[in-house]
Design a protein around this motif. Structure first.
Motif, PDB file in Angstrom:
ATOM      1  N   GLY A  63       0.811  -1.220   0.000  1.00  0.00           N
ATOM      2  CA  GLY A  63       0.000   0.000   0.000  1.00  0.00           C
ATOM      3  C   GLY A  63       0.838   1.260   0.000  1.00  0.00           C
ATOM      4  O   GLY A  63       0.520   2.227  -0.684  1.00  0.00           O
ATOM      5  N   GLY A  64       1.940   1.261   0.763  1.00  0.00           N
ATOM      6  CA  GLY A  64       2.829   2.426   0.773  1.00  0.00           C
ATOM      7  C   GLY A  64       3.513   2.649  -0.561  1.00  0.00           C
ATOM      8  O   GLY A  64       3.639   3.781  -1.031  1.00  0.00           O
ATOM      9  N   ILE A  65       3.928   1.557  -1.192  1.00  0.00           N
ATOM     10  CA  ILE A  65       4.599   1.678  -2.495  1.00  0.00           C
ATOM     11  C   ILE A  65       3.621   2.149  -3.566  1.00  0.00           C
ATOM     12  O   ILE A  65       3.945   3.028  -4.380  1.00  0.00           O
ATOM     13  CB  ILE A  65       5.252   0.334  -2.872  1.00  0.00           C
ATOM     14  CG1 ILE A  65       6.431   0.051  -1.940  1.00  0.00           C
ATOM     15  CG2 ILE A  65       5.715   0.334  -4.325  1.00  0.00           C
ATOM     16  CD1 ILE A  65       7.028  -1.333  -2.090  1.00  0.00           C
ATOM     17  N   VAL A  66       2.426   1.595  -3.563  1.00  0.00           N
ATOM     18  CA  VAL A  66       1.414   2.010  -4.544  1.00  0.00           C
ATOM     19  C   VAL A  66       1.044   3.474  -4.342  1.00  0.00           C
ATOM     20  O   VAL A  66       0.929   4.240  -5.306  1.00  0.00           O
ATOM     21  CB  VAL A  66       0.163   1.100  -4.452  1.00  0.00           C
ATOM     22  CG1 VAL A  66      -1.023   1.688  -5.194  1.00  0.00           C
ATOM     23  CG2 VAL A  66       0.488  -0.281  -4.981  1.00  0.00           C
ATOM     24  N   ARG A  67       0.871   3.881  -3.096  1.00  0.00           N
ATOM     25  CA  ARG A  67       0.509   5.278  -2.815  1.00  0.00           C
ATOM     26  C   ARG A  67       1.629   6.226  -3.213  1.00  0.00           C
ATOM     27  O   ARG A  67       1.388   7.330  -3.682  1.00  0.00           O
ATOM     28  CB  ARG A  67       0.182   5.430  -1.335  1.00  0.00           C
ATOM     29  CG  ARG A  67      -0.538   6.715  -1.021  1.00  0.00           C
ATOM     30  CD  ARG A  67      -0.970   6.745   0.394  1.00  0.00           C
ATOM     31  NE  ARG A  67       0.218   6.885   1.237  1.00  0.00           N
ATOM     32  CZ  ARG A  67       0.182   7.233   2.504  1.00  0.00           C
ATOM     33  NH1 ARG A  67      -0.961   7.443   3.086  1.00  0.00           N
ATOM     34  NH2 ARG A  67       1.287   7.350   3.197  1.00  0.00           N
ATOM     35  N   TRP A  68       2.880   5.783  -3.052  1.00  0.00           N
ATOM     36  CA  TRP A  68       4.016   6.622  -3.409  1.00  0.00           C
ATOM     37  C   TRP A  68       4.121   6.804  -4.918  1.00  0.00           C
ATOM     38  O   TRP A  68       4.296   7.909  -5.420  1.00  0.00           O
ATOM     39  CB  TRP A  68       5.285   6.002  -2.864  1.00  0.00           C
ATOM     40  CG  TRP A  68       6.505   6.860  -2.997  1.00  0.00           C
ATOM     41  CD1 TRP A  68       6.571   8.171  -3.347  1.00  0.00           C
ATOM     42  CD2 TRP A  68       7.845   6.451  -2.781  1.00  0.00           C
ATOM     43  NE1 TRP A  68       7.861   8.602  -3.347  1.00  0.00           N
ATOM     44  CE2 TRP A  68       8.674   7.559  -3.001  1.00  0.00           C
ATOM     45  CE3 TRP A  68       8.425   5.252  -2.412  1.00  0.00           C
ATOM     46  CZ2 TRP A  68      10.042   7.500  -2.884  1.00  0.00           C
ATOM     47  CZ3 TRP A  68       9.795   5.206  -2.282  1.00  0.00           C
ATOM     48  CH2 TRP A  68      10.586   6.320  -2.515  1.00  0.00           C
TER      49      TRP A  68
END
Length: 110
Positions: A63-68
């Motif tokens: 989720g953090g990578i996708v949001r970034w």
């Protein structure tokens, strides 16, 4: 009005990803330690706990990578808001919009 500085989203994604990597490593270490246990009850308990830690940290990392990489959408200009029409204003303006229950209150039958 939001008072946020530009790098807040980037830093929050980096911190979220770093913490999830730490917990992912901890979960893998716990999983490997579960195989050294001799009691079957403790093995099952530790095995499922470590898998839950791994699953949650992997989802948070993804989720953090996708949001970034998805980035922050540009804000669009909102259309101007219209003033709400009150019940009494419709008859004053000559509007003929019929509402449910208006016919019964006037005594008219369809």
């Amino acid at each position: 009005m939001h008072l946020r500085f530009r790098g807040f989203r980037t830093w929050s994604c980096l911190i979220q990803s770093a913490l999830s990597v730490i917990f992912l490593i901890f979960g893998i270490d716990l999983l490997l330690a579960a195989y050294a246990l001799t009691s079957p009850q403790y093995f099952v308990l530790t095995f499922f706990a470590s898998n839950l830690i791994i699953l949650i940290s992997a989802v948070v990392l993804i989720g953090g990578i996708v949001r970034w990489f998805r980035g922050e959408p540009e804000e669009e200009a909102a259309p101007p808001l219209e003033a709400p029409v009150e019940d009494g204003d419709a008859t004053k303006n000559g509007s003929d919009d019929c509402r449910v229950g208006d016919d019964q209150s006037r005594g008219e039958n369809l």
